[in-house]
Motif scaffolding. Structure first.
Motif, short mmCIF file in Angstrom:
data_model
loop_
_atom_site.label_atom_id
_atom_site.label_comp_id
_atom_site.label_asym_id
_atom_site.label_seq_id
_atom_site.Cartn_x
_atom_site.Cartn_y
_atom_site.Cartn_z
N UNK A 1 0.19 -10.12 -6.25
CA UNK A 1 0.61 -8.79 -6.70
C UNK A 1 -0.61 -7.90 -6.97
N UNK A 2 -1.62 -8.47 -7.60
CA UNK A 2 -2.84 -7.73 -7.89
C UNK A 2 -3.49 -7.24 -6.59
N UNK A 3 -3.51 -8.10 -5.57
CA UNK A 3 -4.09 -7.74 -4.28
C UNK A 3 -3.32 -6.59 -3.64
N UNK A 4 -1.99 -6.64 -3.69
CA UNK A 4 -1.18 -5.56 -3.11
C UNK A 4 -1.41 -4.25 -3.85
N UNK A 5 -1.50 -4.31 -5.17
CA UNK A 5 -1.74 -3.09 -5.94
C UNK A 5 -3.12 -2.52 -5.65
N UNK A 6 -4.11 -3.39 -5.44
CA UNK A 6 -5.45 -2.93 -5.09
C UNK A 6 -5.44 -2.25 -3.71
#
Length: 67
Positions: A38-43
């Motif tokens: 999720x963190x990667x997608x938000x980044x």
């Protein structure tokens, strides 16, 4: 003899493609639990927003540098 390149234009402008990418990345992130993916997608969504903003600034008819 050289082969000719297929020079078709994208259906959407760069701005529209970047906006679509960020919307899709945020929608996918909403479906995931908190974590690395999720963190990667938000980044990636933030990167897309930054790229869209840079494209807006570079394509705006503002003061131009002299040559």
């Amino acid at each position: 003899m050289t082969k000719k390149r297929n020079r078709t234009r994208p259906a959407l402008s760069l701005q529209e493609r970047l906006d679509k990418f960020t919307q899709e990345a945020r929608a996918a992130a909403r479906k995931l639990p908190a974590g690395a993916e999720r963190h990667t997608l938000l980044q990636k969504a933030r990167d897309g927003e930054a790229a869209a903003e840079m494209e807006r600034l570079l394509s705006s008819p503002g003061p131009q540098a002299s040559k």
